[in-house]
Motif scaffolding. Structure first.
Motif, PDB file in Angstrom:
ATOM      1  N   LEU A  45       0.821  -1.206   0.000  1.00  0.00           N
ATOM      2  CA  LEU A  45       0.000   0.000   0.000  1.00  0.00           C
ATOM      3  C   LEU A  45       0.857   1.259   0.000  1.00  0.00           C
ATOM      4  CD1 LEU A  45      -2.886  -1.024   2.436  1.00  0.00           C
ATOM      5  CD2 LEU A  45      -3.011  -0.728  -0.039  1.00  0.00           C
ATOM      6  N   ALA A  46       1.996   1.219   0.679  1.00  0.00           N
ATOM      7  CA  ALA A  46       2.902   2.379   0.672  1.00  0.00           C
ATOM      8  C   ALA A  46       3.455   2.618  -0.730  1.00  0.00           C
ATOM      9  CB  ALA A  46       4.039   2.159   1.669  1.00  0.00           C
ATOM     10  N   ILE A  47       3.804   1.545  -1.427  1.00  0.00           N
ATOM     11  CA  ILE A  47       4.300   1.673  -2.803  1.00  0.00           C
ATOM     12  C   ILE A  47       3.206   2.236  -3.704  1.00  0.00           C
ATOM     13  CG2 ILE A  47       5.047   0.347  -4.825  1.00  0.00           C
ATOM     14  CD1 ILE A  47       6.505  -1.529  -2.827  1.00  0.00           C
ATOM     15  N   THR A  48       2.001   1.709  -3.562  1.00  0.00           N
ATOM     16  CA  THR A  48       0.877   2.192  -4.358  1.00  0.00           C
ATOM     17  C   THR A  48       0.600   3.668  -4.068  1.00  0.00           C
ATOM     18  OG1 THR A  48      -0.121  -0.014  -4.329  1.00  0.00           O
ATOM     19  CG2 THR A  48      -1.568   1.821  -4.914  1.00  0.00           C
ATOM     20  N   GLU A  49       0.699   4.044  -2.801  1.00  0.00           N
ATOM     21  CA  GLU A  49       0.471   5.441  -2.429  1.00  0.00           C
ATOM     22  C   GLU A  49       1.494   6.366  -3.081  1.00  0.00           C
ATOM     23  OE1 GLU A  49       0.011   8.190   1.592  1.00  0.00           O
ATOM     24  OE2 GLU A  49       1.032   6.267   1.709  1.00  0.00           O
ATOM     25  N   SER A  50       2.757   5.956  -3.066  1.00  0.00           N
ATOM     26  CA  SER A  50       3.791   6.806  -3.671  1.00  0.00           C
ATOM     27  C   SER A  50       3.585   6.913  -5.186  1.00  0.00           C
ATOM     28  CB  SER A  50       5.188   6.283  -3.353  1.00  0.00           C
ATOM     29  OG  SER A  50       5.405   5.029  -3.959  1.00  0.00           O
ATOM     30  N   GLN A  51       3.186   5.834  -5.837  1.00  0.00           N
ATOM     31  CA  GLN A  51       2.912   5.881  -7.271  1.00  0.00           C
ATOM     32  C   GLN A  51       1.741   6.809  -7.578  1.00  0.00           C
ATOM     33  OE1 GLN A  51       2.303   1.756  -8.195  1.00  0.00           O
ATOM     34  NE2 GLN A  51       4.476   1.350  -8.558  1.00  0.00           N
ATOM     35  N   LEU A  52       0.713   6.738  -6.757  1.00  0.00           N
ATOM     36  CA  LEU A  52      -0.450   7.598  -6.979  1.00  0.00           C
ATOM     37  C   LEU A  52      -0.106   9.067  -6.727  1.00  0.00           C
ATOM     38  CD1 LEU A  52      -3.314   5.434  -5.429  1.00  0.00           C
ATOM     39  CD2 LEU A  52      -2.909   5.929  -7.841  1.00  0.00           C
ATOM     40  N   GLU A  53       0.758   9.329  -5.754  1.00  0.00           N
ATOM     41  CA  GLU A  53       1.182  10.702  -5.507  1.00  0.00           C
ATOM     42  C   GLU A  53       1.964  11.248  -6.701  1.00  0.00           C
ATOM     43  OE1 GLU A  53       3.324  10.636  -1.816  1.00  0.00           O
ATOM     44  OE2 GLU A  53       1.483  10.646  -0.620  1.00  0.00           O
ATOM     45  N   MET A  54       2.821  10.412  -7.299  1.00  0.00           N
ATOM     46  CA  MET A  54       3.571  10.833  -8.477  1.00  0.00           C
ATOM     47  C   MET A  54       2.614  11.119  -9.640  1.00  0.00           C
ATOM     48  SD  MET A  54       6.973   8.379  -8.175  1.00  0.00           S
ATOM     49  CE  MET A  54       6.881   7.975  -9.865  1.00  0.00           C
ATOM     50  N   GLN A  55       1.619  10.265  -9.826  1.00  0.00           N
ATOM     51  CA  GLN A  55       0.632  10.484 -10.884  1.00  0.00           C
ATOM     52  C   GLN A  55      -0.147  11.770 -10.643  1.00  0.00           C
ATOM     53  OE1 GLN A  55      -1.884   7.039 -11.118  1.00  0.00           O
ATOM     54  NE2 GLN A  55      -0.341   5.790 -12.146  1.00  0.00           N
ATOM     55  N   LEU A  56      -0.480  12.028  -9.381  1.00  0.00           N
ATOM     56  CA  LEU A  56      -1.213  13.241  -9.042  1.00  0.00           C
ATOM     57  C   LEU A  56      -0.387  14.484  -9.372  1.00  0.00           C
ATOM     58  CD1 LEU A  56      -3.658  14.638  -7.723  1.00  0.00           C
ATOM     59  CD2 LEU A  56      -2.479  14.398  -5.532  1.00  0.00           C
ATOM     60  N   LYS A  57       0.893  14.460  -9.030  1.00  0.00           N
ATOM     61  CA  LYS A  57       1.762  15.599  -9.346  1.00  0.00           C
ATOM     62  C   LYS A  57       1.863  15.804 -10.856  1.00  0.00           C
ATOM     63  CE  LYS A  57       4.544  15.336  -5.170  1.00  0.00           C
ATOM     64  NZ  LYS A  57       5.854  15.044  -4.585  1.00  0.00           N
ATOM     65  N   ALA A  58       2.004  14.710 -11.590  1.00  0.00           N
ATOM     66  CA  ALA A  58       2.088  14.804 -13.048  1.00  0.00           C
ATOM     67  C   ALA A  58       0.800  15.393 -13.623  1.00  0.00           C
ATOM     68  CB  ALA A  58       2.367  13.435 -13.658  1.00  0.00           C
ATOM     69  N   GLU A  59      -0.326  14.978 -13.108  1.00  0.00           N
ATOM     70  CA  GLU A  59      -1.607  15.499 -13.601  1.00  0.00           C
ATOM     71  C   GLU A  59      -1.798  16.961 -13.210  1.00  0.00           C
ATOM     72  OE1 GLU A  59      -3.747  14.139 -15.729  1.00  0.00           O
ATOM     73  OE2 GLU A  59      -2.321  12.491 -15.892  1.00  0.00           O
ATOM     74  N   GLN A  60      -1.296  17.357 -12.047  1.00  0.00           N
ATOM     75  CA  GLN A  60      -1.383  18.764 -11.655  1.00  0.00           C
ATOM     76  C   GLN A  60      -0.540  19.631 -12.588  1.00  0.00           C
ATOM     77  OE1 GLN A  60      -0.175  18.495  -7.558  1.00  0.00           O
ATOM     78  NE2 GLN A  60      -2.278  18.322  -6.811  1.00  0.00           N
ATOM     79  N   ILE A  61       0.640  19.156 -12.942  1.00  0.00           N
ATOM     80  CA  ILE A  61       1.488  19.888 -13.888  1.00  0.00           C
ATOM     81  C   ILE A  61       0.803  19.971 -15.242  1.00  0.00           C
ATOM     82  CG2 ILE A  61       3.667  19.767 -15.171  1.00  0.00           C
ATOM     83  CD1 ILE A  61       4.902  18.569 -12.602  1.00  0.00           C
ATOM     84  N   ARG A  62       0.220  18.871 -15.673  1.00  0.00           N
ATOM     85  CA  ARG A  62      -0.491  18.844 -16.964  1.00  0.00           C
ATOM     86  C   ARG A  62      -1.667  19.819 -16.942  1.00  0.00           C
ATOM     87  NH1 ARG A  62      -4.710  15.345 -18.996  1.00  0.00           N
ATOM     88  NH2 ARG A  62      -4.653  15.364 -21.247  1.00  0.00           N
ATOM     89  N   THR A  63      -2.380  19.876 -15.825  1.00  0.00           N
ATOM     90  CA  THR A  63      -3.511  20.797 -15.692  1.00  0.00           C
ATOM     91  C   THR A  63      -3.042  22.246 -15.798  1.00  0.00           C
ATOM     92  OG1 THR A  63      -4.680  19.223 -14.294  1.00  0.00           O
ATOM     93  CG2 THR A  63      -5.414  21.502 -14.183  1.00  0.00           C
ATOM     94  N   GLU A  64      -1.923  22.556 -15.146  1.00  0.00           N
ATOM     95  CA  GLU A  64      -1.372  23.913 -15.231  1.00  0.00           C
ATOM     96  C   GLU A  64      -0.966  24.242 -16.668  1.00  0.00           C
ATOM     97  OE1 GLU A  64       1.833  24.380 -12.458  1.00  0.00           O
ATOM     98  OE2 GLU A  64       0.573  23.826 -10.757  1.00  0.00           O
ATOM     99  N   ASP A  65      -0.326  23.293 -17.343  1.00  0.00           N
ATOM    100  CA  ASP A  65       0.070  23.506 -18.738  1.00  0.00           C
ATOM    101  C   ASP A  65      -1.146  23.762 -19.629  1.00  0.00           C
ATOM    102  OD1 ASP A  65       2.723  23.214 -18.080  1.00  0.00           O
ATOM    103  OD2 ASP A  65       2.846  21.116 -18.765  1.00  0.00           O
ATOM    104  N   LEU A  66      -2.189  22.979 -19.430  1.00  0.00           N
ATOM    105  CA  LEU A  66      -3.404  23.167 -20.226  1.00  0.00           C
ATOM    106  C   LEU A  66      -4.059  24.516 -19.931  1.00  0.00           C
ATOM    107  CD1 LEU A  66      -4.974  19.598 -20.109  1.00  0.00           C
ATOM    108  CD2 LEU A  66      -3.957  20.739 -22.079  1.00  0.00           C
ATOM    109  N   ALA A  67      -4.038  24.941 -18.680  1.00  0.00           N
ATOM    110  CA  ALA A  67      -4.607  26.243 -18.330  1.00  0.00           C
ATOM    111  C   ALA A  67      -3.806  27.360 -18.991  1.00  0.00           C
ATOM    112  CB  ALA A  67      -4.636  26.424 -16.818  1.00  0.00           C
ATOM    113  N   ASN A  68      -2.480  27.241 -18.961  1.00  0.00           N
ATOM    114  CA  ASN A  68      -1.634  28.245 -19.616  1.00  0.00           C
ATOM    115  C   ASN A  68      -1.861  28.256 -21.122  1.00  0.00           C
ATOM    116  OD1 ASN A  68      -0.526  29.023 -17.181  1.00  0.00           O
ATOM    117  ND2 ASN A  68       1.224  27.662 -17.366  1.00  0.00           N
ATOM    118  N   ARG A  69      -2.001  27.078 -21.711  1.00  0.00           N
ATOM    119  CA  ARG A  69      -2.249  26.995 -23.162  1.00  0.00           C
ATOM    120  C   ARG A  69      -3.601  27.614 -23.503  1.00  0.00           C
ATOM    121  NH1 ARG A  69      -0.548  24.987 -27.801  1.00  0.00           N
ATOM    122  NH2 ARG A  69      -1.996  23.968 -29.231  1.00  0.00           N
TER     123      ARG A  69
END
Length: 105
Positions: A45-69
């Protein structure tokens, strides 16, 4: 007679003691096995949590990029860039210089 009763009593108490010890040992072993299983599950579960946190950060960056675009696409600069790139249009004060094709020579 009392000796006979004592012997039977001692035998019964020993048998009861052995039975109780066996039950206690069974409970201890079961708790140990469950503890190991829970530790393994916790690590997974700790491994899964860290993977999901990384995915969340990536999606937040993508969201910011899309907003800027999206903001950029609402500007006049974007419209001009698209007209130049896709339609080949130029402003009145600009000159269009095209490279000579190699096949024309």
């Amino acid at each position: 007679m009392q000796r006979r009763v004592r012997r039977q009593s001692n035998r019964q108490s020993r048998a009861f003691l052995i039975l109780v010890l066996m039950v206690v040992m069974t409970v201890i072993v079961a708790c140990g096995v469950r503890s190991i299983s829970l530790r393994r599950q916790g690590m997974e579960l700790a491994i899964t949590e860290s993977q999901l946190e990384m995915q969340l950060k990536a999606e937040q960056i993508r969201t910011e990029d899309l907003a800027n675009r999206e903001k950029y696409m609402k500007t006049k600069k974007y419209i001009e860039d698209e007209a130049k790139n896709k339609l080949g249009l130029v402003n009145k004060d600009e000159l269009l210089i095209k490279p000579k094709d190699v096949d024309d020579e």
